[in-house]
Scaffold this motif. Sequence first.
Motif, PDB file in Angstrom:
ATOM      1  N   SER A 128      11.441   2.423  -2.523  1.00 25.00           N
ATOM      2  CA  SER A 128      11.735   2.181  -1.181  1.00 25.00           C
ATOM      3  C   SER A 128      10.499   2.965  -0.335  1.00 25.00           C
ATOM      4  O   SER A 128       9.956   3.970  -0.572  1.00 25.00           O
ATOM      5  CB  SER A 128      12.758   2.754  -0.384  1.00 25.00           C
ATOM      6  N   ARG A 129      10.092   1.831   0.718  1.00 24.33           N
ATOM      7  CA  ARG A 129       8.782   2.521   1.516  1.00 24.33           C
ATOM      8  C   ARG A 129       9.327   2.285   2.847  1.00 24.33           C
ATOM      9  O   ARG A 129       8.464   1.733   3.591  1.00 24.33           O
ATOM     10  CB  ARG A 129       7.539   1.691   1.263  1.00 24.33           C
ATOM     11  N   THR A 188       0.848  -1.097  -0.184  1.00 19.40           N
ATOM     12  CA  THR A 188      -0.031   0.005  -0.057  1.00 19.40           C
ATOM     13  C   THR A 188       0.771   1.252   0.055  1.00 19.40           C
ATOM     14  O   THR A 188       2.028   1.074   0.221  1.00 19.40           O
ATOM     15  CB  THR A 188      -0.842   0.104   1.299  1.00 19.40           C
ATOM     16  N   HIS A 189       0.559   2.530  -0.387  1.00 14.85           N
ATOM     17  CA  HIS A 189       0.802   3.896  -0.337  1.00 14.85           C
ATOM     18  C   HIS A 189       2.382   3.673  -1.195  1.00 14.85           C
ATOM     19  O   HIS A 189       3.261   4.046  -0.782  1.00 14.85           O
ATOM     20  CB  HIS A 189       1.484   3.965   0.982  1.00 14.85           C
ATOM     21  N   TYR A 190       2.030   3.145  -2.468  1.00 17.90           N
ATOM     22  CA  TYR A 190       3.246   2.913  -3.419  1.00 17.90           C
ATOM     23  C   TYR A 190       2.639   3.942  -4.696  1.00 17.90           C
ATOM     24  O   TYR A 190       3.219   4.852  -4.955  1.00 17.90           O
ATOM     25  CB  TYR A 190       3.515   1.924  -3.803  1.00 17.90           C
ATOM     26  N   ARG A 215       7.067  10.364  -2.442  1.00 16.82           N
ATOM     27  CA  ARG A 215       5.451  10.721  -2.272  1.00 16.82           C
ATOM     28  C   ARG A 215       5.187  10.320  -0.945  1.00 16.82           C
ATOM     29  O   ARG A 215       5.526   9.667  -0.260  1.00 16.82           O
ATOM     30  CB  ARG A 215       4.803   9.577  -2.963  1.00 16.82           C
ATOM     31  N   TRP A 216       4.360  11.375  -0.140  1.00 19.80           N
ATOM     32  CA  TRP A 216       3.823  11.297   1.076  1.00 19.80           C
ATOM     33  C   TRP A 216       2.437  11.322   0.972  1.00 19.80           C
ATOM     34  O   TRP A 216       1.633  12.194   0.366  1.00 19.80           O
ATOM     35  CB  TRP A 216       4.376  12.671   1.896  1.00 19.80           C
ATOM     36  N   ALA A 257       6.857   6.813   0.092  1.00 23.79           N
ATOM     37  CA  ALA A 257       7.269   6.041  -0.967  1.00 23.79           C
ATOM     38  C   ALA A 257       8.419   6.928  -1.957  1.00 23.79           C
ATOM     39  O   ALA A 257       8.087   8.019  -2.196  1.00 23.79           O
ATOM     40  CB  ALA A 257       6.264   5.468  -1.890  1.00 23.79           C
ATOM     41  N   THR A 258       9.516   6.502  -2.132  1.00 21.70           N
ATOM     42  CA  THR A 258      10.602   6.989  -2.930  1.00 21.70           C
ATOM     43  C   THR A 258      10.724   6.101  -4.140  1.00 21.70           C
ATOM     44  O   THR A 258      11.099   4.823  -3.902  1.00 21.70           O
ATOM     45  CB  THR A 258      11.700   7.491  -2.194  1.00 21.70           C
TER      46      THR A 258
END
Length: 530
Positions: free
Chosen positions: A388-389, A308-310, A443-444, A395-396
């Motif tokens: 990377s999370r 999640t959160h990607y 990303r945030w 997420a970067t």
Amino acid sequence: MNGVPLRCHAAASALLGFTLLTAPALRAQAPTIDTVIVITHDVFDAAEASRNTAFAIANAIRFKTRPEIVRRELLFRAGQPYDSARVAETERNLRRLGLFREVTIDTTRIAGGLAAVVETRDGWTTELQLNARSTGGEFTWSVGLEERNFAGVAAAVGAQYRRDADRTAWTFLAGWNRVLGSPLLLAGAYDDRSDGRLGVWAVGFPFRALGDKTGLEWTGEAGRYRVLQFRDGDAIDTLQRRALRLRMGGAVAPYTADDGYVRTGLVAQVKREAYVAWADTSSPVPDSVSGVVGLQLDWRRARFEVVTHYNGFAREEDLDLSTRIRLAAWVAPAAFGYRRSGVGPELEAQTGVAWGRAFVRLEVQANGLFTTDGLDSARVWSGLTVASRIASRHATVLHLEAGVRRGLPPGAEFDLGHGLGPRAFDSHAFTGTRSVWGTLEHRWFAVDEVLHLMGIGVAGFLDFGGAWYADQPARAGGDVGIGLRLGATRATGANVGRFDLAYRFGDEWSVADGGSGHRWVLSFGRSYTF
């Protein structure tokens, strides 16, 4: 001195033999599924709908997915041993349908028996599409209506009007994943453009699961439409493509397992195609019919990560980190309409690896046509994604890709700009037969759900890249900036929009290069997904 190793070897052999003998028994000890329960939920649950009239109306005006649509995708049945690999693949397949925002499969005991409980929550599949994209000096938009779950049977119908940089068009589409509950797939789309028309279709019995043994598909296209070629941001040629293409492929899987397969098959294609100068479209053109036959081999070791959160907010996504190699060999004889006989090798490969909350994925694609005169045409492309999370909700992502093309038909050049490549540049800013570009974005995903409708986040980014022809120096530009991210949490898929403030540098932004002349631009559209 030699006795100890011999005794160790004997003990190891005994242990190995015991393991081999008991492995089937251990697998047989997996609990047997006594019953399968399917529960489908609407977009808004009963509690939400009771508190908000608008949510209740939204539920009422759409089609809720029927339980039998879920059941036919299940890879397990009552009476079979519970298999975690098949359960995980079933969850992936259900998410891939594009109908659900959440899928869970769990087990429970009912009257002493094991029940597999499949629970789905519908996403918003009835979409009034109001899309817009801007890169400072250019604005394009589209409006449409699409239903991806018509009558609750996973059928899609839709219509859209769009105004692009080069044309306007009406698009009509329809598709049914399993016609009347059968394995048959039907899909088609028709583009009525201001400069032509194009229809595409697909019919067949595709592979839908790793364990499927056969697949058969027939695809095609027919149309007449304008093709533009660009160089340094300017149109250098205008042609009309007239084409009818029919392609049929079939494959069998001599080996299947829970984590992969080997598939092999044949593909045949017949094509009638011509490119005519736009000024001469009323002139008769002789038919140019050609055909090819190919043999392909596809090997895959499946590996997926659920995250999640990607690419999106709290919704689960399936990251495909499988190792896959597909090889094909095409034969294009002169007897089939080609000027010279040729052979075309083709390669597609992918691999990926996860390290904790980070992953790397590498992709390669290459094909070409060799004749008696040497290399006639070719294309090579490779992409690398590193993500990377490490922090929660962060997420970067670093994505890089490069490619080379040679001897391809008009319009097949790389064409970066306006949502492809560096995000702050207009359409056709960078075109050519060589291309390199990449993006680094952090990303945030700050808030997952506001008013039960959307998520809010922010992002910082750096893009750089371009495209050029073999006879000119490299042309590239870049941008750096920050942006707002908004995502519809009740829709399916990532479905995130971006609103970015970007500072441009490099080529193609100044007036002398054909750009707007402004370094700072506001760019918005769909968020990039990798």
